[in-house]
Motif scaffolding. Structure first.
Motif, mmCIF file in Angstrom:
data_model
loop_
_atom_site.group_PDB
_atom_site.id
_atom_site.type_symbol
_atom_site.label_atom_id
_atom_site.label_comp_id
_atom_site.label_asym_id
_atom_site.label_seq_id
_atom_site.Cartn_x
_atom_site.Cartn_y
_atom_site.Cartn_z
ATOM 1 N N ALA A 73 -5.899 0.997 7.545
ATOM 2 C CA ALA A 73 -5.345 0.233 6.421
ATOM 3 C C ALA A 73 -5.918 -1.174 6.373
ATOM 4 O O ALA A 73 -6.177 -1.709 5.295
ATOM 5 C CB ALA A 73 -3.819 0.197 6.509
ATOM 6 N N GLU A 74 -6.174 -1.771 7.525
ATOM 7 C CA GLU A 74 -6.697 -3.143 7.524
ATOM 8 C C GLU A 74 -8.110 -3.210 6.945
ATOM 9 O O GLU A 74 -8.546 -4.244 6.486
ATOM 10 C CB GLU A 74 -6.658 -3.758 8.929
ATOM 11 N N SER A 75 -8.824 -2.067 6.920
ATOM 12 C CA SER A 75 -10.177 -2.045 6.365
ATOM 13 C C SER A 75 -10.182 -2.290 4.860
ATOM 14 O O SER A 75 -11.172 -2.749 4.305
ATOM 15 C CB SER A 75 -10.860 -0.707 6.655
ATOM 16 N N LEU A 76 -9.072 -1.972 4.188
ATOM 17 C CA LEU A 76 -8.943 -2.243 2.753
ATOM 18 C C LEU A 76 -8.000 -3.421 2.520
ATOM 19 O O LEU A 76 -7.288 -3.476 1.521
ATOM 20 C CB LEU A 76 -8.430 -1.005 2.006
ATOM 21 N N GLY A 77 -7.980 -4.328 3.462
ATOM 22 C CA GLY A 77 -7.164 -5.532 3.317
ATOM 23 C C GLY A 77 -5.677 -5.254 3.315
ATOM 24 O O GLY A 77 -4.903 -6.015 2.743
ATOM 25 N N GLY A 78 -5.265 -4.137 3.920
ATOM 26 C CA GLY A 78 -3.853 -3.779 3.965
ATOM 27 C C GLY A 78 -3.341 -3.171 2.666
ATOM 28 O O GLY A 78 -2.150 -2.943 2.516
ATOM 29 N N ARG A 79 -4.232 -2.893 1.735
ATOM 30 C CA ARG A 79 -3.843 -2.320 0.438
ATOM 31 C C ARG A 79 -3.847 -0.802 0.508
ATOM 32 O O ARG A 79 -4.705 -0.206 1.138
ATOM 33 C CB ARG A 79 -4.821 -2.772 -0.646
ATOM 34 N N THR A 80 -2.898 -0.180 -0.188
ATOM 35 C CA THR A 80 -2.856 1.268 -0.333
ATOM 36 C C THR A 80 -3.237 1.595 -1.770
ATOM 37 O O THR A 80 -2.514 1.204 -2.693
ATOM 38 C CB THR A 80 -1.452 1.823 -0.011
ATOM 39 N N PRO A 81 -4.385 2.249 -1.996
ATOM 40 C CA PRO A 81 -4.804 2.565 -3.363
ATOM 41 C C PRO A 81 -3.744 3.351 -4.119
ATOM 42 O O PRO A 81 -3.081 4.220 -3.564
ATOM 43 C CB PRO A 81 -6.070 3.404 -3.158
ATOM 44 N N GLU A 82 -3.599 3.030 -5.398
ATOM 45 C CA GLU A 82 -2.569 3.639 -6.226
ATOM 46 C C GLU A 82 -3.082 4.883 -6.937
ATOM 47 O O GLU A 82 -4.241 4.948 -7.341
ATOM 48 C CB GLU A 82 -2.077 2.632 -7.262
ATOM 49 N N GLN A 83 -2.180 5.848 -7.098
ATOM 50 C CA GLN A 83 -2.498 7.083 -7.800
ATOM 51 C C GLN A 83 -3.013 6.760 -9.202
ATOM 52 O O GLN A 83 -2.478 5.901 -9.898
ATOM 53 C CB GLN A 83 -1.271 7.980 -7.890
ATOM 54 N N GLY A 84 -4.085 7.466 -9.602
ATOM 55 C CA GLY A 84 -4.660 7.292 -10.927
ATOM 56 C C GLY A 84 -5.734 6.224 -11.003
ATOM 57 O O GLY A 84 -6.461 6.146 -11.985
ATOM 58 N N GLN A 85 -5.847 5.396 -9.959
ATOM 59 C CA GLN A 85 -6.868 4.347 -9.949
ATOM 60 C C GLN A 85 -8.223 4.922 -9.538
ATOM 61 O O GLN A 85 -8.314 6.003 -8.976
ATOM 62 C CB GLN A 85 -6.460 3.225 -8.992
ATOM 63 N N THR A 86 -9.273 4.168 -9.812
ATOM 64 C CA THR A 86 -10.629 4.572 -9.450
ATOM 65 C C THR A 86 -11.015 3.934 -8.121
ATOM 66 O O THR A 86 -10.736 2.760 -7.884
ATOM 67 C CB THR A 86 -11.620 4.141 -10.544
ATOM 68 N N LEU A 87 -11.657 4.726 -7.283
ATOM 69 C CA LEU A 87 -12.156 4.257 -6.003
ATOM 70 C C LEU A 87 -13.611 4.688 -5.912
ATOM 71 O O LEU A 87 -13.940 5.846 -6.199
ATOM 72 C CB LEU A 87 -11.337 4.880 -4.864
#
Length: 121
Positions: free
Chosen positions: A74-88
């Protein structure tokens, strides 16, 4: 205290074993919500290809739905959890970003599990 100690052991195993670049993990860059997270350790599993459902007004033939699961700290993405429906975006061969739609995302004991879907030819 025993639950806390167990969580600490799992977190250590996640980093030392599961995210070990000599064993399971590889480095990729991830683009999410306008930010690029350079060369983070990830484990990508799946590549499950399924025929894409066609609607009567859909004229795109030969496209397939590809589902992968991305694991990373999780710390690799700055502690953010990607949200459903978003683009990665996920780097491939260090050259370009392949775009995925986040289908599901959870964070447990410091590890992200992100189910991704792409449309592939």
């Amino acid at each position: 205290r025993p639950v806390s100690a167990f969580r600490e052991l799992v977190a250590a195993d996640n980093h030392e074993v599961f995210m070990n670049l000599d064993e399971l993990a590889e480095t990729r860059s991830v683009r999410y919500d306008g930010t690029v997270y350079e060369q983070i350790p990830v484990v990508l599993t799946g590549a499950e290809e399924q025929a894409r459902e066609r609607l009567s007004h859909d004229h795109a033939e030969g496209l397939y739905r590809v589902t992968d699961v991305l694991y990373c700290p999780a710390e690799s993405l700055g502690g953010r959890t990607p949200e459903q429906g978003q683009t990665l975006g996920l780097s491939e061969n260090g050259v370009f970003f392949r775009r995925f739609r986040v289908e599901r995302s959870v964070c447990e004991m410091g590890m992200l599990e992100i189910e991704l879907e792409a449309i592939d030819e």
